[in-house]
Enzyme design. Structure first.
Site, PDB file in Angstrom:
ATOM      1  N   HIS A  14       7.081  47.470 -34.568  1.00  0.00           N
ATOM      2  CA  HIS A  14       8.005  46.361 -34.837  1.00  0.00           C
ATOM      3  C   HIS A  14       9.242  46.863 -35.562  1.00  0.00           C
ATOM      4  O   HIS A  14       9.260  47.960 -36.116  1.00  0.00           O
ATOM      5  CB  HIS A  14       7.339  45.234 -35.654  1.00  0.00           C
ATOM      6  CG  HIS A  14       6.886  45.630 -37.033  1.00  0.00           C
ATOM      7  ND1 HIS A  14       5.606  46.083 -37.284  1.00  0.00           N
ATOM      8  CD2 HIS A  14       7.528  45.643 -38.223  1.00  0.00           C
ATOM      9  CE1 HIS A  14       5.499  46.345 -38.585  1.00  0.00           C
ATOM     10  NE2 HIS A  14       6.655  46.090 -39.176  1.00  0.00           N
TER      11      HIS A  14
ATOM     12  N   GLU B 240       7.801  52.676 -41.654  1.00  0.00           N
ATOM     13  CA  GLU B 240       6.394  52.361 -41.860  1.00  0.00           C
ATOM     14  C   GLU B 240       5.589  53.035 -40.755  1.00  0.00           C
ATOM     15  O   GLU B 240       6.031  53.067 -39.596  1.00  0.00           O
ATOM     16  CB  GLU B 240       6.199  50.835 -41.789  1.00  0.00           C
ATOM     17  CG  GLU B 240       4.760  50.384 -42.019  1.00  0.00           C
ATOM     18  CD  GLU B 240       4.578  48.866 -41.974  1.00  0.00           C
ATOM     19  OE1 GLU B 240       5.503  48.166 -41.494  1.00  0.00           O
ATOM     20  OE2 GLU B 240       3.520  48.384 -42.401  1.00  0.00           O
TER      21      GLU B 240
END
Lengths: 134, 134
Positions: free
Chosen positions: A7, A130
């Site tokens: 994402h 991340e």
């Protein structure tokens, strides 16, 4: 090592207004809002078919995105999340190369219920990265 | 209207160093560098399987990413690109809703040889949005 882009996270000051921009103006599929108090954010997911956009609004006193929104009051791209098969192997490889893992270096359970780590933006082209174990 | 996330663009001050971070540190598949003088950038593509990351370095005197890098000297996330089926229909819908299209409002041919438009970051949560006709 690097897998799919899981994402892109966009921090926003007003989640309902931001969700309306994606739903009404851009014609995207936007989920209902989910409060994630253990992560200090409320989130909506936008399904682009091949990946997701996550809109993040601060939740609570110690939200990890509060400082970012003070610098970027209209919102902005906050981080990208890549999938890896083995997060501990990825961490060890990254640390051996001199890259900095944020926090105590141990994965914690992220917003999708899977182990995640964050990498220092200064080591990754000014971009907060991340990693999520797929 | 909104289709797949075509790419995330990251502006960087040194493309070879940035490509090495993705190739050597993160273990990603990184293309050879391509100079795109008509767009004022040199680019490498990172294939994440489901989408692409594009690393952009300024090329020439009037690069569109020079000002961004002056504000973000280590680099940073510059824009996201979404696919649409019909870019003129998308533009008309966006302008009717009050959103601002950058430039003269007409699509130009982007880095992938397809018609593209850029949308004003202030209308899209502080995020520069590119639309590309798929």
């Amino acid at each position: 090592m690097l897998g799919r882009l899981n994402h892109v996270a966009i921090a926003v000051p007003d989640l309902q207004a931001a969700a309306a921009v994606y739903r009404d103006t851009l014609g995207a599929r936007v989920s209902a809002a989910q409060a994630l108090p253990e992560h200090g954010v409320t989130v909506v997911f936008i399904d682009t078919g091949n990946t997701k956009i996550e809109l993040l609004e601060p939740l609570g006193e110690a939200s990890p995105i509060t400082a970012f929104l003070e610098k970027n009051p209209s919102g902005g791209m906050h981080h990208v999340c890549y999938e890896v098969d083995d997060i501990l192997a990825a961490r060890d490889r990254l640390q051996a190369s001199g890259a900095r893992v944020l926090g105590d270096g141990n994965p914690r359970i992220g917003a999708h219920g899977k182990p995640v780590l964050f990498l220092h933006p200064k080591d990754f082209l000014g971009t907060l990265v991340e990693l999520e174990q797929a």
